[in-house]
Design a protein around this motif. Structure first.
Motif, mmCIF file in Angstrom:
data_model
loop_
_atom_site.group_PDB
_atom_site.id
_atom_site.type_symbol
_atom_site.label_atom_id
_atom_site.label_comp_id
_atom_site.label_asym_id
_atom_site.label_seq_id
_atom_site.Cartn_x
_atom_site.Cartn_y
_atom_site.Cartn_z
ATOM 1 N N TYR A 38 34.915 50.658 33.627
ATOM 2 C CA TYR A 38 34.250 51.218 34.693
ATOM 3 C C TYR A 38 33.007 50.662 35.066
ATOM 4 O O TYR A 38 32.964 50.837 36.364
ATOM 5 N N ILE A 39 32.271 50.517 34.139
ATOM 6 C CA ILE A 39 31.068 49.466 34.840
ATOM 7 C C ILE A 39 31.395 48.370 35.707
ATOM 8 O O ILE A 39 31.074 48.220 36.827
ATOM 9 N N VAL A 40 32.413 47.590 35.240
ATOM 10 C CA VAL A 40 32.999 46.454 36.052
ATOM 11 C C VAL A 40 33.492 46.857 37.317
ATOM 12 O O VAL A 40 33.127 46.086 38.222
ATOM 13 N N ILE A 41 34.244 47.819 37.194
ATOM 14 C CA ILE A 41 34.792 48.383 38.436
ATOM 15 C C ILE A 41 33.869 48.872 39.529
ATOM 16 O O ILE A 41 33.746 48.580 40.716
ATOM 17 N N GLY A 42 32.714 49.428 39.062
ATOM 18 C CA GLY A 42 31.623 49.492 40.070
ATOM 19 C C GLY A 42 30.694 48.409 40.315
ATOM 20 O O GLY A 42 30.676 48.104 41.773
ATOM 21 N N ASP A 43 30.710 47.130 39.768
ATOM 22 C CA ASP A 43 30.193 46.024 39.787
ATOM 23 C C ASP A 43 31.317 45.362 40.904
ATOM 24 O O ASP A 43 30.791 44.936 41.907
ATOM 25 N N LEU A 44 32.638 45.259 40.772
ATOM 26 C CA LEU A 44 33.424 44.694 41.526
ATOM 27 C C LEU A 44 33.554 45.175 42.810
ATOM 28 O O LEU A 44 33.748 44.511 43.898
ATOM 29 N N GLU A 94 49.760 57.512 28.622
ATOM 30 C CA GLU A 94 49.188 56.051 28.413
ATOM 31 C C GLU A 94 47.778 56.045 28.657
ATOM 32 O O GLU A 94 47.451 56.662 29.685
ATOM 33 N N PRO A 95 46.987 55.341 27.784
ATOM 34 C CA PRO A 95 45.529 55.300 28.408
ATOM 35 C C PRO A 95 45.387 54.645 29.807
ATOM 36 O O PRO A 95 44.441 55.433 30.356
ATOM 37 N N PHE A 96 46.208 53.636 30.400
ATOM 38 C CA PHE A 96 46.117 53.363 31.313
ATOM 39 C C PHE A 96 46.420 54.243 32.512
ATOM 40 O O PHE A 96 45.938 54.176 33.711
ATOM 41 N N VAL A 97 47.252 55.448 32.115
ATOM 42 C CA VAL A 97 47.421 56.239 33.051
ATOM 43 C C VAL A 97 46.122 57.321 33.236
ATOM 44 O O VAL A 97 45.858 57.542 34.225
ATOM 45 N N TYR A 98 45.450 57.541 31.896
ATOM 46 C CA TYR A 98 44.485 58.303 32.000
ATOM 47 C C TYR A 98 43.110 57.550 32.921
ATOM 48 O O TYR A 98 42.270 58.220 33.754
ATOM 49 N N ALA A 99 43.211 55.879 32.909
ATOM 50 C CA ALA A 99 42.375 55.375 33.759
ATOM 51 C C ALA A 99 42.512 55.610 35.270
ATOM 52 O O ALA A 99 41.597 55.685 36.102
#
Length: 349
Positions: free
Chosen positions: A194-200, A241-246
């Protein structure tokens, strides 16, 4: 008699360059306070309508990823304008220092008043501050944000700041997190993405030329529909699935950011904006404030309506920390929040 400016630092808030950030942080911190209060009400066995728990569950699905994304928007610029040593020192002052001060205060208060509150604290919790922050109520986020900043610093230099490489690392971290059950490390692996998505996405979101695109009602409708669909999954299906939660977290975060741009455009709901400006201080103090309020309302004033207690406690759980912090500023008691800088006290943020 204190003015609104003295109690809420309104003049500084009005000068805030990115109004929408204050609204987004305000929405996130109010969601945090509300959920913790609802949980406290339920643990106290005070009757509360199921709708309040549903709202608390919905906000739980994305409010902390939202905080990490918002932090990620500014992490790269913070790093680029400082040396690595200055960057670490900044995070020690603004994150680790208040974390240690307020975890000590809260644990001590909870031990002293253990007969009157829900928390079951012992001296071992002072050690848990470092090895199991998830057990110290709300504070885990601040410790995780500090550790994530250090990991980002290290990986930024390893990858030479390549956003794609950092994103891939974030996905790998998120995937392997399911196989690792180690306190502290879990929080890094789960939330680095999530940090990286903010940066991206920061270059797009922070670019004024993209403001009209973000304010497009088409995007608002699209993400509102996606939010309804993903929340249906979240509320009705377990063990996704964890990626669904993401994905659920990202949809909720994006919708909140879009709504924050709209609120900033009309500058409505000043309370949310003020709360966002003071989000760190609310985060640090809201449990200490809201628990006594709940107890007084229930045991002294015999208020048995859990919904009413939740509304009053959420409002005061945000207001009181803001007022306390600004009074500390006024009377030079800011050591409760950050250490003195060379040449005197310096306000952070």
């Amino acid at each position: 008699m204190f003015s609104l400016d003295a109690l809420f630092n309104v003049s500084a808030i009005r000068k805030s360059r990115l109004t929408w950030i204050d609204f987004a942080k305000g929405a996130a911190i109010i969601m945090v306070v509300f959920r913790h209060i609802v949980i406290g009400i339920e643990r106290s066995e005070i009757p509360i309508h199921e709708a309040y728990r549903t709202i608390a569950d919905i906000t739980y699905s994305f409010r902390m990823p939202l905080f990490f994304i918002l932090s990620g928007f500014f992490l790269r610029s913070s790093l680029l304008k400082r040396t690595p040593g200055e960057f670490v020192q900044s995070k020690l002052r603004t994150l680790l220092y208040p974390y240690l001060i307020w975890t000590f205060i809260q644990i001590t208060v909870q031990i002293v008043f253990s007969n009157y509150i829900n928390a079951d604290r012992t001296w071992r919790d002072y050690i848990a501050v470092f090895i199991n922050p998830r057990s110290i109520d709300q504070f885990w986020f601040i410790y995780a944000l500090f550790n994530l900043a250090l990991v980002y610093l290290a990986l930024f230099h390893v990858t030479k700041g390549n956003k794609v490489a950092l994103f891939v690392i974030g996905i790998v971290f998120y995937y392997i997190n399911r196989f690792i059950d180690v306190h502290v490390i879990d929080d890094i692996l789960e939330n680095f993405i999530y940090i990286v998505i903010g940066d991206l996405t920061s270059s797009f979101v922070l670019n004024k030329e993209n403001r009209s695109t973000i304010l497009s009602y088409a995007w608002l409708l699209v993400f509102t529909a996606l939010f309804i669909a993903t929340q249906y999954l979240y509320l009705n299906f377990e063990d996704l699935e964890p990626f669904v939660y993401a994905v659920i977290a990202l949809v909720g975060s994006v919708l909140t950011i879009i709504l924050s741009f709209h609120l900033a455009n009309v500058d409505w709901l000043l309370f949310v904006r003020v709360a966002g400006f003071h989000s760190l201080y609310i985060y640090l103090m809201h449990v200490l404030v809201s628990a006594p309020i709940r107890i007084v309302l229930f045991k002294v004033f015999h208020v048995t309506n859990g919904g009413l207690i939740a509304i009053i406690s959420t409002t005061l759980g945000c207001l009181v920390p803001m007022i306390f912090y600004n009074l500390c500023r006024r009377y030079n008691m800011t050591l409760l929040f950050y250490p003195p800088a060379k040449g005197g006290l310096k306000e952070e943020g």
